[in-house]
Design an enzyme around this catalytic site. Structure first.
Site, PDB file in Angstrom:
ATOM      1  N   GLU A 105       0.828  -1.207   0.000  1.00 19.09           N
ATOM      2  CA  GLU A 105       0.000   0.000   0.000  1.00 19.09           C
ATOM      3  C   GLU A 105       0.864   1.259   0.000  1.00 19.09           C
ATOM      4  OE1 GLU A 105      -2.988  -0.294  -0.731  1.00 19.09           O
ATOM      5  OE2 GLU A 105      -3.032  -2.459  -0.438  1.00 19.09           O
ATOM      6  N   HIS A 108       1.716   2.270  -3.432  1.00 16.64           N
ATOM      7  CA  HIS A 108       0.730   3.120  -4.107  1.00 16.64           C
ATOM      8  C   HIS A 108       0.903   4.583  -3.706  1.00 16.64           C
ATOM      9  CE1 HIS A 108      -1.366  -0.068  -6.059  1.00 16.64           C
ATOM     10  NE2 HIS A 108      -1.776  -0.642  -4.943  1.00 16.64           N
ATOM     11  N   HIS A 112       1.702   7.689  -6.198  1.00 15.51           N
ATOM     12  CA  HIS A 112       0.921   8.927  -6.205  1.00 15.51           C
ATOM     13  C   HIS A 112       1.828  10.145  -6.089  1.00 15.51           C
ATOM     14  CE1 HIS A 112      -2.382  11.574  -4.240  1.00 15.51           C
ATOM     15  NE2 HIS A 112      -2.396  11.722  -5.545  1.00 15.51           N
TER      16      HIS A 112
END
Length: 235
Positions: A105, A108, A112
């Site tokens: 996670e 991610h 971003h």
């Protein structure tokens, strides 16, 4: 038509069954792999939340909150609110499985922060994909029921294609996040030796669920196309 509403066997339904079996098998693989490595404690002793915080700080990311959410494997990164949400089985656990999921996670979040193009494309597709997954098949069914082949059926197929496209674009995003996670875990010394390999097995099993979902969507789309063609031939 293929006897669409029950008068005759619909041979294209095999495609739906194949897709469902792929998803069931991938889910079973993930659950089994996660359960196995959830029993292996990470030598660093860090919890999923602690590992996530260390990874984010090392990446220079200080504006992402880490929150706990209920459930099992409900972990996700919310780019809109810059929140990394870790499930009960990951947030406070110090297993290699929990560390691997938390790092994924974080991958991610790093995507971003670096404006990773596939992630931007996937985020942009979310509204269209939601519409496609909800309206695509109903539109095709209505078109087949009422003989509106030249209007509703093609529209339904194209709308559903947006949901399929979303599933396909998701694949490189997820694979890249896992690759980043493994590198960060190794470089920061959060995992070492066989532990990184164990994390890789957990993340690979998780990746299979996305592959299965994409394959299932493609098979469903193929079924809609075949139904549309068969209906026209029977008119």
């Amino acid at each position: 038509m293929f006897g669409y509403f029950g008068y005759y066997m619909d041979p294209t339904y095999v495609l739906v069954l194949v897709g469902a079996l792929l998803c069931i098998a991938a889910s079973a693989k993930l659950n089994g792999t996660y359960k196995k490595y959830a029993q292996v404690r990470c030598m660093s002793g860090m919890t999923g939340a602690e590992a996530a915080q260390r990874i984010l700080n090392a990446a220079g990311i200080y504006d992402v909150r880490i929150e706990r959410v209920p459930g099992n494997l409900t972990d996700h990164y919310d780019p809109g609110n810059k929140v990394l949400r870790l499930s009960d089985s990951v947030y406070g656990a110090s297993s290699v499985a929990a560390i691997g999921v938390a790092a994924h996670e974080c991958g991610h979040a790093v995507q971003h922060s670096q404006n990773y193009a596939p992630l931007k494309v996937r985020s942009a597709l979310v509204p269209a994909a939601n519409i496609g997954s909800k309206l695509g098949i109903p539109l095709v069914i209505l078109g087949l029921l009422f003989g509106l082949h030249s209007s509703l059926v093609p529209v339904g197929i194209w709308v559903f294609s947006l949901a399929v496209l979303f599933q396909i674009v998701t694949l490189p995003v997820e694979f890249n996040a896992s690759s980043r996670a493994l590198v960060m875990l190794q470089n920061l010394g959060i995992t070492g030796g066989q532990e990184t390999g164990y994390c890789k097995k957990v993340l690979w099993a998780a990746a299979l669920t996305y592959v299965a979902a994409a394959a299932s969507s493609v098979l469903q789309l193929l079924r809609l196309v075949l139904l549309s063609g068969g209906s026209r031939r029977d008119d």
